[in-house]
Design an enzyme around this catalytic site. Structure first.
Site, PDB file in Angstrom:
ATOM      1  N   CYS A 310       0.796  -1.233   0.000  1.00  0.00           N
ATOM      2  CA  CYS A 310       0.000   0.000   0.000  1.00  0.00           C
ATOM      3  C   CYS A 310       0.830   1.286   0.000  1.00  0.00           C
ATOM      4  CB  CYS A 310      -0.958   0.012   1.190  1.00  0.00           C
ATOM      5  SG  CYS A 310      -1.660  -1.574   1.628  1.00  0.00           S
ATOM      6  N   ARG A 339       6.396 -11.343   5.647  1.00  0.00           N
ATOM      7  CA  ARG A 339       5.867 -11.143   6.990  1.00  0.00           C
ATOM      8  C   ARG A 339       6.416 -12.216   7.926  1.00  0.00           C
ATOM      9  NH1 ARG A 339      -0.468  -9.822   5.442  1.00  0.00           N
ATOM     10  NH2 ARG A 339       0.018  -8.143   3.973  1.00  0.00           N
ATOM     11  N   GLN A 357       0.939 -10.869  -3.221  1.00  0.00           N
ATOM     12  CA  GLN A 357      -0.441 -10.405  -3.160  1.00  0.00           C
ATOM     13  C   GLN A 357      -0.895  -9.911  -4.528  1.00  0.00           C
ATOM     14  OE1 GLN A 357      -0.061  -7.417   0.048  1.00  0.00           O
ATOM     15  NE2 GLN A 357      -1.570  -8.622   1.165  1.00  0.00           N
ATOM     16  N   ASP A 359      -2.498  -7.353  -5.416  1.00  0.00           N
ATOM     17  CA  ASP A 359      -2.897  -6.104  -4.780  1.00  0.00           C
ATOM     18  C   ASP A 359      -3.396  -5.099  -5.814  1.00  0.00           C
ATOM     19  OD1 ASP A 359      -3.173  -5.057  -2.292  1.00  0.00           O
ATOM     20  OD2 ASP A 359      -1.044  -5.024  -1.842  1.00  0.00           O
ATOM     21  N   HIS A 361      -5.125  -0.868  -5.783  1.00  0.00           N
ATOM     22  CA  HIS A 361      -5.643   0.281  -5.052  1.00  0.00           C
ATOM     23  C   HIS A 361      -6.335   1.218  -6.032  1.00  0.00           C
ATOM     24  CE1 HIS A 361      -2.459  -1.269  -2.378  1.00  0.00           C
ATOM     25  NE2 HIS A 361      -3.337  -0.958  -1.452  1.00  0.00           N
ATOM     26  N   LYS A 441     -15.476  -2.550   5.153  1.00  0.00           N
ATOM     27  CA  LYS A 441     -14.922  -3.494   4.180  1.00  0.00           C
ATOM     28  C   LYS A 441     -15.929  -4.569   3.825  1.00  0.00           C
ATOM     29  CE  LYS A 441     -12.796  -6.551   7.644  1.00  0.00           C
ATOM     30  NZ  LYS A 441     -11.599  -7.365   7.975  1.00  0.00           N
ATOM     31  N   HIS A 487      -8.605  -0.375  -1.005  1.00  0.00           N
ATOM     32  CA  HIS A 487      -7.718  -1.531  -1.118  1.00  0.00           C
ATOM     33  C   HIS A 487      -8.565  -2.711  -1.590  1.00  0.00           C
ATOM     34  CE1 HIS A 487      -4.719   0.262   1.823  1.00  0.00           C
ATOM     35  NE2 HIS A 487      -5.818   0.926   2.140  1.00  0.00           N
TER      36      HIS A 487
END
Length: 613
Positions: A310, A339, A357, A359, A361, A441, A487
């Protein structure tokens, strides 16, 4: 679409029952009671309820083996059939501490010391603690040596009598090792897992599903089909994609990119590390530090390997000042993140330390939220459907007690999410207060071939990062305003989604995903030249194809292809060479008969385009 669960899944849906939760909690205590009777000197630790059952951790003077589970079950059945009462008692800290010390139960003592001073302390008895009372004669006298009862510190809740559990409605499943409190520096205990259901039929349905899940275990199939490995020499939780697994990953990634480009997204690539100050600005250093690897020093500055993508997308946005006319901006990245996970939490592809991911945005204006969310839902449905997932469970999570952002923006965002779901026509459950602190969310769980639900897709509205990074756009009136940040991920992570795919298909991937789509089986070396020319033509047609070079008999070649779950095999013998054709078999339909190379290519390409299995 969102549809109802299968009947098989409905048979297992009792996990939502409060009564079943109480039964599982009580069954854990019954198991601990039985273990302490059968193995004198055993110390008990904790025994919580799990998704489909329960477990208890023990420090036993002897090693409990899988062969011991049956006799523990027999003892548990005796306790259940005795229909002993479950009694709750509030206790004083000093008094219960003295009793625990006298019993020499060190784990209970540590649990007691962890209970906050202001919290009421309770324990639950199985049976009566007052042996002299008349009702004691109703209880069996040999549940424990010289005792009619058993107890443990517990907040509850429990059922009222052990007899509320059906004697044939529970099963002990397996034994594992576990560190006390999950800390590798503390003693290792023995953990016994069990399950309990309200009826014998429900138990049998669960055990059937569990057996099928073991057959589909992605770790086992990943090894058998040579798809991936976790190389301990490199460190736990890091995935090595082997050629066949990498082939599927390439297909998934290519499909993902094309689907996003067609939906108006632009692709990004961002670094794997950044200055630690970036993660302080984003808030990850304060709120997520325990899940981040230690920082490294580069020229006297601290750098952090990224746990999230992000902040990188935010910095890309801030590289230049944007106008309201440019919004929405949809940016997507297959970004690898790292992680820290404890070794005991690692689990194949499902829980790893490095993963990619999918991902994306979206930076948009407030009035664009609903339309953008609907676009994400449509894209999610298309992608998940193409991978074989048609049924979903959808949750909408709203504002928690602790949150950022003003009431107006929260109400706008939550209404936009509801509007998008209603327009889509999906059923959903509202989780009041279950949103992130930075925005509401939507979470989507997919149902696999055997009825299990997997959390994959998530869509989150964020008011926090735009504020932290002072993001702006030039509004129509010339003022500077904050954009809304959304997100979203559809797969969640490629590694975990691949694990779900393996288990959903039991390793038998549909033709369009299969790492090897066609294998040629030559009956002798004499026909190999023709077989190799066919290989070349099939590869030119864009098919993934190989030849069996084992030299084994045809029956053995066919059996090997079946074990390796090859979708299509083409036999090449003298007759096929003479007639310039192939004898074709599939895993699904078996013998398709003889066909020309051009017909085979045509049929395969049609099946791939339509994503038929």
């Amino acid at each position: 679409m969102v549809s109802s669960l299968t009947q098989f899944q409905k048979d297992l849906s009792q996990h939502d029952s409060e009564q079943l939760t109480r039964m599982r909690h009580t069954c854990a205590h019954i198991m601990a009671m039985a273990v302490q009777k059968l193995f004198p000197g055993t110390k008990v630790a904790t025994g919580p309820v799990t998704e489909n059952g329960f477990y208890y951790d023990f420090n036993c003077p002897v090693s409990i083996t899988p062969d011991d589970l049956e006799k523990i079950e027999v003892e548990m059945q005796r306790i259940i059939q005795a229909n002993l009462p479950i009694i709750r008692e509030e206790v004083q800290r000093a008094e219960i501490r003295a009793e625990i010390v006298e019993l020499n139960e060190p784990y209970k003592l540590e649990i007691l010391e962890r209970i906050p001073p202001e919290q009421t302390i309770t324990r639950y008895f199985i049976g009566s603690p007052e042996i002299g009372k008349p009702e004691a004669s109703l209880f069996i006298t040999d549940v424990q040596p010289a005792s009619h009862y058993w107890w443990d510190l517990c907040a509850g809740p429990h059922i009222n009598f052990t007899g509320e559990i059906e004697p044939d409605g529970f099963k002990l499943l397996n034994i594992a090792g576990a560190y006390w409190l999950g800390d590798e520096t503390k003693p290792q205990l023995q953990r016994i897992y069990g399950t309990v259901w309200e009826t014998k039929a429900a138990l049998q349905a669960y055990l059937q599903q569990r057996e099928e899940a073991l057959r589909r275990d992605h770790r086992k199939l990943g090894q058998e089909l040579n798809l991936f490995s976790i190389q301990e020499e490199a460190g736990g939780g890091l995935v090595f994609w082997h050629p066949k697994g990498a082939s599927i990953r390439y297909i998934i990634e290519d499909y993902w990119r094309q689907a996003h480009l067609a939906s108006g997204y632009q692709l990004l690539y961002t670094p794997h590390v950044a200055n630690l100050d970036l993660w302080k600005t984003s808030g990850h250093f304060d709120f997520y530090q325990e899940n981040m690897f230690d920082s490294m020093e580069v020229e006297n500055q601290a750098y952090q390997i990224k746990p999230m993508n992000c902040p990188f997308h935010v910095l890309t946005y801030k590289h230049q000042l944007h106008s309201y006319r440019e919004l929405p901006l949809r940016w997507a990245e297959l970004g690898t993140v790292y992680r820290y996970e404890r070794s005991g939490a690692l689990h194949g592809l499902m829980r790893v330390r490095g993963f990619t991911q999918d991902d994306a945005h979206i930076f948009c204006l407030p009035h664009q939220i609903a339309e953008e969310i609907l676009g994400v839902l449509n894209l999610t449905e298309k992608i998940l459907s193409d991978f074989g997932f048609k049924n979903y469970e959808v949750n909408l999570s709203t504002r928690p007690d602790k949150s950022v952002g003003n009431d107006q923006v929260w109400e706008l965002a939550t209404s936009a999410l509801k509007e998008a779901l209603d327009t889509k026509g999906w059923n959903y459950v509202v989780d009041e207060g279950g949103g992130a602190f930075y925005g509401p969310k939507i979470d989507i769980k997919i149902q696999d071939a055997i009825g299990r639900l997997w959390q994959c897709s998530t869509i989150q509205v964020d008011f926090n990062l735009p504020e932290r990074f002072d993001m702006e756009y030039i509004a129509a009136d010339g003022s500077r305003q904050r954009p809304i940040m959304i997100h979203r991920a559809i797969f969640g992570s490629l590694e975990r989604f691949f694990g779900i795919l393996i288990e959903n298909y039991a390793g038998d991937f549909p033709l369009w995903l299969a790492p090897v789509q066609v294998r040629l089986l030559p009956v002798s070396d004499e026909v190999r030249g023709y077989a190799e020319s066919v290989i070349t033509d099939l590869q030119k047609a864009g098919l993934r194809v190989e030849i069996d070079n084992s030299g084994e008999r045809l029956s053995k070649q066919i059996r090997t292809a079946e074990l390796e779950k090859i979708p299509v095999v083409a036999v090449v013998g003298k007759k096929e060479v003479e007639n310039q054709n192939l004898s074709v078999r599939t895993r699904q339909v078996r013998d398709l008969g003889v066909m020309s190379l051009s017909e085979l290519v045509h049929r395969l390409q049609e099946a791939i385009i339509s994503k038929d299995s």
